[in-house]
Design a protein around this motif. Structure first.
Motif, PDB file in Angstrom:
ATOM      1  N   ARG A   1     -13.542  11.548   6.664  1.00 18.09           N
ATOM      2  CA  ARG A   1     -12.115  11.497   6.325  1.00 18.09           C
ATOM      3  C   ARG A   1     -11.848  10.119   5.743  1.00 18.09           C
ATOM      4  NH1 ARG A   1      -6.628  12.699   9.511  1.00 18.09           N
ATOM      5  NH2 ARG A   1      -5.338  11.189   8.409  1.00 18.09           N
ATOM      6  N   VAL A   2     -11.168  10.096   4.586  1.00 19.42           N
ATOM      7  CA  VAL A   2     -10.758   8.845   3.975  1.00 19.42           C
ATOM      8  C   VAL A   2      -9.273   8.952   3.638  1.00 19.42           C
ATOM      9  CG1 VAL A   2     -11.027   7.249   2.031  1.00 19.42           C
ATOM     10  CG2 VAL A   2     -13.042   8.390   2.993  1.00 19.42           C
ATOM     11  N   ASP A   3      -8.493   8.057   4.206  1.00 17.28           N
ATOM     12  CA  ASP A   3      -7.077   7.938   3.839  1.00 17.28           C
ATOM     13  C   ASP A   3      -7.017   6.939   2.704  1.00 17.28           C
ATOM     14  OD1 ASP A   3      -5.877   9.669   5.858  1.00 17.28           O
ATOM     15  OD2 ASP A   3      -6.602   8.175   7.282  1.00 17.28           O
ATOM     16  N   LEU A   4      -6.591   7.409   1.526  1.00 17.76           N
ATOM     17  CA  LEU A   4      -6.617   6.612   0.298  1.00 17.76           C
ATOM     18  C   LEU A   4      -5.232   6.068  -0.002  1.00 17.76           C
ATOM     19  CD1 LEU A   4      -8.981   5.960  -1.592  1.00 17.76           C
ATOM     20  CD2 LEU A   4      -8.160   7.783  -3.078  1.00 17.76           C
ATOM     21  N   PHE A   5      -5.170   4.759  -0.305  1.00 20.19           N
ATOM     22  CA  PHE A   5      -3.918   4.058  -0.582  1.00 20.19           C
ATOM     23  C   PHE A   5      -3.998   3.377  -1.945  1.00 20.19           C
ATOM     24  CE2 PHE A   5      -4.536   4.267   3.936  1.00 20.19           C
ATOM     25  CZ  PHE A   5      -3.296   4.580   4.445  1.00 20.19           C
ATOM     26  N   ALA A   6      -2.936   3.475  -2.709  1.00 20.74           N
ATOM     27  CA  ALA A   6      -2.833   2.753  -3.983  1.00 20.74           C
ATOM     28  C   ALA A   6      -2.338   1.345  -3.694  1.00 20.74           C
ATOM     29  CB  ALA A   6      -1.864   3.470  -4.924  1.00 20.74           C
ATOM     30  N   LEU A   7      -2.944   0.357  -4.344  1.00 19.15           N
ATOM     31  CA  LEU A   7      -2.466  -1.023  -4.264  1.00 19.15           C
ATOM     32  C   LEU A   7      -1.313  -1.155  -5.241  1.00 19.15           C
ATOM     33  CD1 LEU A   7      -5.797  -3.025  -4.251  1.00 19.15           C
ATOM     34  CD2 LEU A   7      -4.103  -2.981  -2.445  1.00 19.15           C
ATOM     35  N   GLN A   8      -0.159  -1.549  -4.743  1.00 14.10           N
ATOM     36  CA  GLN A   8       1.041  -1.689  -5.579  1.00 14.10           C
ATOM     37  C   GLN A   8       1.321  -3.151  -5.853  1.00 14.10           C
ATOM     38  OE1 GLN A   8       2.621   1.084  -6.798  1.00 14.10           O
ATOM     39  NE2 GLN A   8       1.013   2.196  -5.776  1.00 14.10           N
TER      40      GLN A   8
ATOM     41  N   LEU B   1       0.834  -1.193   0.000  1.00 13.67           N
ATOM     42  CA  LEU B   1       0.000   0.000   0.000  1.00 13.67           C
ATOM     43  C   LEU B   1       0.869   1.243   0.000  1.00 13.67           C
ATOM     44  CD1 LEU B   1      -2.683  -0.996   2.658  1.00 13.67           C
ATOM     45  CD2 LEU B   1      -2.838  -1.170   0.175  1.00 13.67           C
ATOM     46  N   GLU B   2       0.503   2.200  -0.851  1.00 10.95           N
ATOM     47  CA  GLU B   2       1.179   3.491  -0.898  1.00 10.95           C
ATOM     48  C   GLU B   2       0.152   4.579  -0.597  1.00 10.95           C
ATOM     49  OE1 GLU B   2       3.147   6.597  -4.107  1.00 10.95           O
ATOM     50  OE2 GLU B   2       2.527   4.612  -4.782  1.00 10.95           O
ATOM     51  N   HIS B   3       0.397   5.358   0.465  1.00 14.50           N
ATOM     52  CA  HIS B   3      -0.528   6.437   0.797  1.00 14.50           C
ATOM     53  C   HIS B   3      -0.494   7.481  -0.316  1.00 14.50           C
ATOM     54  CE1 HIS B   3      -1.697  10.201   3.067  1.00 14.50           C
ATOM     55  NE2 HIS B   3      -2.791   9.460   3.048  1.00 14.50           N
TER      56      HIS B   3
ATOM     57  N   THR C   1      -4.994   2.248 -11.662  1.00 11.86           N
ATOM     58  CA  THR C   1      -4.597   1.898 -10.299  1.00 11.86           C
ATOM     59  C   THR C   1      -5.846   1.594  -9.475  1.00 11.86           C
ATOM     60  OG1 THR C   1      -2.687   3.379 -10.473  1.00 11.86           O
ATOM     61  CG2 THR C   1      -3.340   2.719  -8.260  1.00 11.86           C
ATOM     62  N   LEU C   2      -5.748   0.584  -8.627  1.00 13.41           N
ATOM     63  CA  LEU C   2      -6.807   0.286  -7.663  1.00 13.41           C
ATOM     64  C   LEU C   2      -6.445   0.926  -6.335  1.00 13.41           C
ATOM     65  CD1 LEU C   2      -7.427  -3.478  -8.438  1.00 13.41           C
ATOM     66  CD2 LEU C   2      -8.836  -1.527  -9.130  1.00 13.41           C
ATOM     67  N   PHE C   3      -7.464   1.407  -5.624  1.00 12.02           N
ATOM     68  CA  PHE C   3      -7.257   2.109  -4.364  1.00 12.02           C
ATOM     69  C   PHE C   3      -8.120   1.493  -3.269  1.00 12.02           C
ATOM     70  CE2 PHE C   3      -6.533   5.012  -7.846  1.00 12.02           C
ATOM     71  CZ  PHE C   3      -5.373   5.685  -7.494  1.00 12.02           C
ATOM     72  N   VAL C   4      -7.622   1.539  -2.039  1.00 10.17           N
ATOM     73  CA  VAL C   4      -8.394   1.171  -0.856  1.00 10.17           C
ATOM     74  C   VAL C   4      -8.280   2.307   0.143  1.00 10.17           C
ATOM     75  CG1 VAL C   4      -8.182  -1.330  -1.157  1.00 10.17           C
ATOM     76  CG2 VAL C   4      -6.472  -0.103   0.184  1.00 10.17           C
ATOM     77  N   GLY C   5      -9.274   2.393   1.013  1.00 15.18           N
ATOM     78  CA  GLY C   5      -9.264   3.483   1.972  1.00 15.18           C
ATOM     79  C   GLY C   5      -9.719   3.051   3.347  1.00 15.18           C
ATOM     80  N   THR C   6      -9.242   3.790   4.326  1.00 17.82           N
ATOM     81  CA  THR C   6      -9.728   3.680   5.692  1.00 17.82           C
ATOM     82  C   THR C   6     -10.406   4.996   6.014  1.00 17.82           C
ATOM     83  OG1 THR C   6      -7.635   4.475   6.604  1.00 17.82           O
ATOM     84  CG2 THR C   6      -7.903   2.088   6.395  1.00 17.82           C
ATOM     85  N   GLY C   7     -11.517   4.931   6.734  1.00 24.64           N
ATOM     86  CA  GLY C   7     -12.264   6.156   6.935  1.00 24.64           C
ATOM     87  C   GLY C   7     -12.770   6.352   8.330  1.00 24.64           C
TER      88      GLY C   7
END
Length: 153
Positions: A146-153, A7-9, A132-138
């Motif tokens: 608030r959503v912290d978005l991360f790229a799946l690497q 994961l990359e923020h 790119t696919l992204f996942v988030g924590t909110g």
């Protein structure tokens, strides 16, 4: 060999919300619409402002779980417009979710709010978001998310 994704923020989205419009009970549960009216995007790869366009179309199931289904857009500081489609779940212990519903400041690790997102733009400077696919924590605040978005690497 198992290759686990990294994961990359990419950014943190602070999304401002208008008051909830309750639709009543639908086929799967309680339905409501929460307009998205602004906010900010800050992070190592994306920065800008959330546009006053879009909404979160939620379903609240009988067990209290909220299914989040958002579609909105933001404009980067250098003028690119990026659409975001974000889908996820929010749930937790009933007393914690009641505090969230009252707009109280609840620690994000006290409940589950996770999303997966697809971003799209026609701006070639940000073409990488299209692939790119992204996942988030909110977390939910009284009038924002608030959503912290991360790229799946």
């Amino acid at each position: 060999m198992i290759l686990a994704p990294k994961l990359e923020h990419v950014c943190t989205l602070h999304v401002d919300l208008a008051p909830i419009t309750e639709m009543g009970r639908g086929r799967a549960g309680g339905r409501r619409i929460i307009p998205i009216v602004g906010g900010t995007v800050t992070g190592p790869r994306l920065n800008g402002r959330v546009l006053n366009v879009g909404a979160d179309w939620q379903t609240i199931f009988d067990d209290g779980m909220a299914e989040l289904d958002t579609r909105y857009a933001f404009e980067t500081n250098d003028g690119a417009v990026i659409e975001i489609k974000n889908y996820g779940y929010r749930h937790g212990p009933p007393e914690v979710m009641a505090a969230v519903a009252r707009g109280e400041d609840v620690a994000p690790d006290a409940y589950y709010m996770r999303t997966h997102a697809r971003l799209e733009t026609g701006d070639p400077r940000y073409a990488w978001v299209n692939n790119t696919l992204f996942v988030g924590t909110g977390s939910r605040q009284e009038a924002s998310v608030r959503v912290d978005l991360f790229a799946l690497q």
